[in-house]
Design a protein around this motif. Structure first.
Motif, PDB file in Angstrom:
ATOM      1  N   HIS A  45       0.851  -1.183   0.000  1.00  0.00           N
ATOM      2  CA  HIS A  45       0.000   0.000   0.000  1.00  0.00           C
ATOM      3  C   HIS A  45       0.893   1.241   0.000  1.00  0.00           C
ATOM      4  O   HIS A  45       1.693   1.427   0.936  1.00  0.00           O
ATOM      5  CB  HIS A  45      -0.906  -0.024   1.246  1.00  0.00           C
ATOM      6  N   PRO A  46       0.773   2.080  -1.036  1.00  0.00           N
ATOM      7  CA  PRO A  46       1.642   3.257  -1.085  1.00  0.00           C
ATOM      8  C   PRO A  46       1.417   4.139   0.136  1.00  0.00           C
ATOM      9  O   PRO A  46       0.297   4.248   0.629  1.00  0.00           O
ATOM     10  CB  PRO A  46       1.182   3.987  -2.364  1.00  0.00           C
ATOM     11  N   CYS A  81      -0.855  -9.094  -0.351  1.00  0.00           N
ATOM     12  CA  CYS A  81      -2.099  -8.523  -0.883  1.00  0.00           C
ATOM     13  C   CYS A  81      -1.742  -7.333  -1.760  1.00  0.00           C
ATOM     14  O   CYS A  81      -0.970  -6.457  -1.343  1.00  0.00           O
ATOM     15  CB  CYS A  81      -3.008  -8.038   0.247  1.00  0.00           C
ATOM     16  N   VAL A  82      -2.309  -7.315  -2.949  1.00  0.00           N
ATOM     17  CA  VAL A  82      -2.061  -6.214  -3.890  1.00  0.00           C
ATOM     18  C   VAL A  82      -3.409  -5.635  -4.294  1.00  0.00           C
ATOM     19  O   VAL A  82      -4.346  -6.368  -4.627  1.00  0.00           O
ATOM     20  CB  VAL A  82      -1.272  -6.713  -5.128  1.00  0.00           C
ATOM     21  N   GLY A  83      -3.490  -4.310  -4.248  1.00  0.00           N
ATOM     22  CA  GLY A  83      -4.768  -3.629  -4.441  1.00  0.00           C
ATOM     23  C   GLY A  83      -5.153  -3.440  -5.898  1.00  0.00           C
ATOM     24  O   GLY A  83      -4.410  -3.801  -6.808  1.00  0.00           O
ATOM     25  N   PRO A  84      -6.325  -2.849  -6.105  1.00  0.00           N
ATOM     26  CA  PRO A  84      -6.793  -2.577  -7.469  1.00  0.00           C
ATOM     27  C   PRO A  84      -6.162  -1.294  -8.010  1.00  0.00           C
ATOM     28  O   PRO A  84      -5.413  -0.623  -7.291  1.00  0.00           O
ATOM     29  CB  PRO A  84      -8.294  -2.409  -7.277  1.00  0.00           C
ATOM     30  N   GLU A  85      -6.501  -0.966  -9.240  1.00  0.00           N
ATOM     31  CA  GLU A  85      -5.956   0.224  -9.904  1.00  0.00           C
ATOM     32  C   GLU A  85      -6.091   1.478  -9.026  1.00  0.00           C
ATOM     33  O   GLU A  85      -5.196   2.305  -8.972  1.00  0.00           O
ATOM     34  CB  GLU A  85      -6.765   0.413 -11.188  1.00  0.00           C
ATOM     35  N   GLY A  86      -7.210   1.599  -8.345  1.00  0.00           N
ATOM     36  CA  GLY A  86      -7.436   2.779  -7.496  1.00  0.00           C
ATOM     37  C   GLY A  86      -6.913   2.585  -6.080  1.00  0.00           C
ATOM     38  O   GLY A  86      -7.046   3.478  -5.238  1.00  0.00           O
ATOM     39  N   GLY A  87      -6.323   1.448  -5.773  1.00  0.00           N
ATOM     40  CA  GLY A  87      -5.764   1.162  -4.446  1.00  0.00           C
ATOM     41  C   GLY A  87      -6.820   0.629  -3.483  1.00  0.00           C
ATOM     42  O   GLY A  87      -8.030   0.746  -3.716  1.00  0.00           O
ATOM     43  N   PHE A  88      -6.356  -0.002  -2.398  1.00  0.00           N
ATOM     44  CA  PHE A  88      -7.258  -0.400  -1.309  1.00  0.00           C
ATOM     45  C   PHE A  88      -7.694   0.872  -0.584  1.00  0.00           C
ATOM     46  O   PHE A  88      -6.923   1.823  -0.460  1.00  0.00           O
ATOM     47  CB  PHE A  88      -6.516  -1.307  -0.305  1.00  0.00           C
ATOM     48  N   HIS A 107       5.484  -0.551   1.673  1.00  0.00           N
ATOM     49  CA  HIS A 107       5.485   0.280   0.465  1.00  0.00           C
ATOM     50  C   HIS A 107       6.689  -0.037  -0.415  1.00  0.00           C
ATOM     51  O   HIS A 107       7.632  -0.716   0.002  1.00  0.00           O
ATOM     52  CB  HIS A 107       5.448   1.763   0.840  1.00  0.00           C
ATOM     53  N   ARG A 110       6.994   6.044  -5.935  1.00  0.00           N
ATOM     54  CA  ARG A 110       6.403   5.876  -7.270  1.00  0.00           C
ATOM     55  C   ARG A 110       5.226   4.916  -7.191  1.00  0.00           C
ATOM     56  O   ARG A 110       5.355   3.830  -6.627  1.00  0.00           O
ATOM     57  CB  ARG A 110       7.423   5.314  -8.267  1.00  0.00           C
ATOM     58  N   LEU A 131       3.118   2.266  -8.837  1.00  0.00           N
ATOM     59  CA  LEU A 131       3.294   1.315  -9.940  1.00  0.00           C
ATOM     60  C   LEU A 131       1.952   0.725 -10.349  1.00  0.00           C
ATOM     61  O   LEU A 131       1.081   0.513  -9.503  1.00  0.00           O
ATOM     62  CB  LEU A 131       4.229   0.184  -9.498  1.00  0.00           C
ATOM     63  N   ARG A 132       1.816   0.436 -11.626  1.00  0.00           N
ATOM     64  CA  ARG A 132       0.644  -0.336 -12.062  1.00  0.00           C
ATOM     65  C   ARG A 132       0.724  -1.711 -11.417  1.00  0.00           C
ATOM     66  O   ARG A 132       1.825  -2.215 -11.145  1.00  0.00           O
ATOM     67  CB  ARG A 132       0.686  -0.530 -13.578  1.00  0.00           C
ATOM     68  N   VAL A 133      -0.449  -2.336 -11.263  1.00  0.00           N
ATOM     69  CA  VAL A 133      -0.486  -3.656 -10.626  1.00  0.00           C
ATOM     70  C   VAL A 133       0.442  -4.626 -11.371  1.00  0.00           C
ATOM     71  O   VAL A 133       1.189  -5.392 -10.751  1.00  0.00           O
ATOM     72  CB  VAL A 133      -1.927  -4.198 -10.596  1.00  0.00           C
ATOM     73  N   ALA A 163       3.783  -3.737 -10.182  1.00  0.00           N
ATOM     74  CA  ALA A 163       3.965  -3.915  -8.730  1.00  0.00           C
ATOM     75  C   ALA A 163       4.185  -5.398  -8.386  1.00  0.00           C
ATOM     76  O   ALA A 163       5.047  -5.718  -7.558  1.00  0.00           O
ATOM     77  CB  ALA A 163       2.759  -3.356  -7.972  1.00  0.00           C
TER      78      ALA A 163
HETATM   79  N1  SAM Z   1      -3.794   5.462  -6.093  1.00  0.00           N
HETATM   80  C1  SAM Z   1      -3.635   4.122  -5.603  1.00  0.00           C
HETATM   81  C2  SAM Z   1      -3.119   4.130  -4.157  1.00  0.00           C
HETATM   82  O1  SAM Z   1      -2.528   5.134  -3.773  1.00  0.00           O
HETATM   83  O2  SAM Z   1      -3.281   3.129  -3.449  1.00  0.00           O
HETATM   84  C3  SAM Z   1      -2.660   3.394  -6.511  1.00  0.00           C
HETATM   85  C4  SAM Z   1      -2.908   1.956  -6.609  1.00  0.00           C
HETATM   86  S1  SAM Z   1      -1.655   1.054  -7.488  1.00  0.00           S
HETATM   87  C5  SAM Z   1      -1.943   1.520  -9.149  1.00  0.00           C
HETATM   88  C6  SAM Z   1      -2.265  -0.561  -7.410  1.00  0.00           C
HETATM   89  C7  SAM Z   1      -1.684  -1.415  -6.320  1.00  0.00           C
HETATM   90  O3  SAM Z   1      -0.322  -1.710  -6.596  1.00  0.00           O
HETATM   91  C8  SAM Z   1      -1.682  -0.804  -4.941  1.00  0.00           C
HETATM   92  O4  SAM Z   1      -2.929  -0.960  -4.287  1.00  0.00           O
HETATM   93  C9  SAM Z   1      -0.562  -1.567  -4.251  1.00  0.00           C
HETATM   94  O5  SAM Z   1      -0.987  -2.806  -3.795  1.00  0.00           O
HETATM   95  C10 SAM Z   1       0.437  -1.736  -5.388  1.00  0.00           C
HETATM   96  N2  SAM Z   1       1.394  -0.627  -5.439  1.00  0.00           N
HETATM   97  C11 SAM Z   1       1.679   0.143  -6.511  1.00  0.00           C
HETATM   98  N3  SAM Z   1       2.643   1.027  -6.214  1.00  0.00           N
HETATM   99  C12 SAM Z   1       2.977   0.832  -4.922  1.00  0.00           C
HETATM  100  C13 SAM Z   1       3.907   1.447  -4.027  1.00  0.00           C
HETATM  101  N4  SAM Z   1       4.686   2.430  -4.409  1.00  0.00           N
HETATM  102  N5  SAM Z   1       3.966   0.983  -2.770  1.00  0.00           N
HETATM  103  C14 SAM Z   1       3.180  -0.040  -2.358  1.00  0.00           C
HETATM  104  N6  SAM Z   1       2.292  -0.641  -3.148  1.00  0.00           N
HETATM  105  C15 SAM Z   1       2.177  -0.227  -4.425  1.00  0.00           C
END
Ligand code: SAM
Length: 239
Positions: A173-174, A191-198, A215, A219, A221-223, A226
């Motif tokens: 989770h960023p 656990c990895v979230g969706p495009e909009g994040g958990f 984290h 940056r 990252l796209r799923v 990631a």
């Molecule tokens: N705006 C969303 C947020 O801030 O959570 C972005 C979601 S990201 C496109 C999709 C998933 O990829 C996130 O839910 C997380 O699981 C993982 N991810 C992408 N970049 C990450 C980062 N820098 N740190 C931790 N997880 C990341």
């Protein structure tokens, strides 16, 4: 395709398999195979080795198969992935199989659009097809298992805690305080979230179930990026 994955139904005798369709096309047009050639093959959930082309026509290739090598070790990782949008789903599934992940859970999350669950790519046939492509890329034979959970709360409250037993459990989770560990090389759940994040509610529920938020730096990252970045931090593929 770095080897052809053979299924029980391809075998016409204990050591002879017949390939048609996609695999035949690849053998003919990409590998340019001819009679007598040795091709890399593997039996699903079994050994790997080679297949000598003993018959080749426009409609089928028959291989004399010799299987004597173990596939690479599976990654000791359970991946809990918020259901991605269909366009990305196939790629992520293939990549997960290529990376050696054998236990994949597709879960719901607030920012997973309901329509994502309607995708035909979730049918058993398409799941197997994409996982096969991932295994053929990696030169692996062990077919991952995919579990589908369309309700977040009951899954996280009732099932997840026992699935995390004996594992280092993480939620990517960023913005969380802890960097994702490196070279963990022990059983883990991720656990990895969706495009909009958990949502923060969801991160809280995952933490209650036993996951620690981690984290990957500032940056986002796209799923599909990631997942391999997380896996390569947690597990050393060269070991
Ligand atoms: N705006 C969303 C947020 O801030 O959570 C972005 C979601 S990201 C496109 C999709 C998933 O990829 C996130 O839910 C997380 O699981 C993982 N991810 C992408 N970049 C990450 C980062 N820098 N740190 C931790 N997880 C990341």
């Amino acid at each position: 395709m770095n080897h052809a994955l053979l299924f029980d139904e391809d075998f016409v005798a204990p050591n002879r398999a017949v390939l048609r369709g996609r695999r035949l096309k690849h053998i003919r047009s990409v590998l340019g195979a001819s009679l007598g050639d040795q091709l890399p093959v593997g039996r699903v959930n079994g050994l790997m080795g080679s297949g000598e082309v003993i018959k080749l026509t426009d409609s089928e290739a028959e291989l004399l198969v010799n299987l004597d090598q173990q596939p690479p070790s599976p990654l000791p990782l359970s991946l809990f992935l918020a259901m991605p949008r269909p366009k990305m789903f196939r790629r992520i599934l293939q990549t997960s199989a290529t990376l050696g992940i054998k236990d994949i859970w597709l879960i719901n999350s607030y920012k997973v659009e309901k329509s994502f669950w309607q995708t035909p790519w979730l049918s058993d046939e398409h799941l197997q097809e994409n996982l096969t492509l991932g295994l053929e890329q990696a030169k692996d034979t062990n077919m991952p298992k995919v579990h589908i959970r369309k309700l977040f709360k009951p899954f996280v409250e009732d099932e997840l805690p026992s699935l995390l037993q004996g594992k280092v459990a993480l939620v990517a989770h960023p913005g969380t305080a802890t960097p994702c560990p490196t070279y963990l090389n022990k059983p883990a759940a991720l656990c990895v979230g969706p495009e909009g994040g958990f949502t923060s509610y969801e991160v809280g529920k995952l933490e209650e179930a036993g996951c620690q938020g981690v984290h990957l730096g500032p940056r986002i990252l796209r799923v599909e990026t990631a997942v391999p970045v997380l896996v390569s931090r947690l597990f050393d593929a060269c070991l």
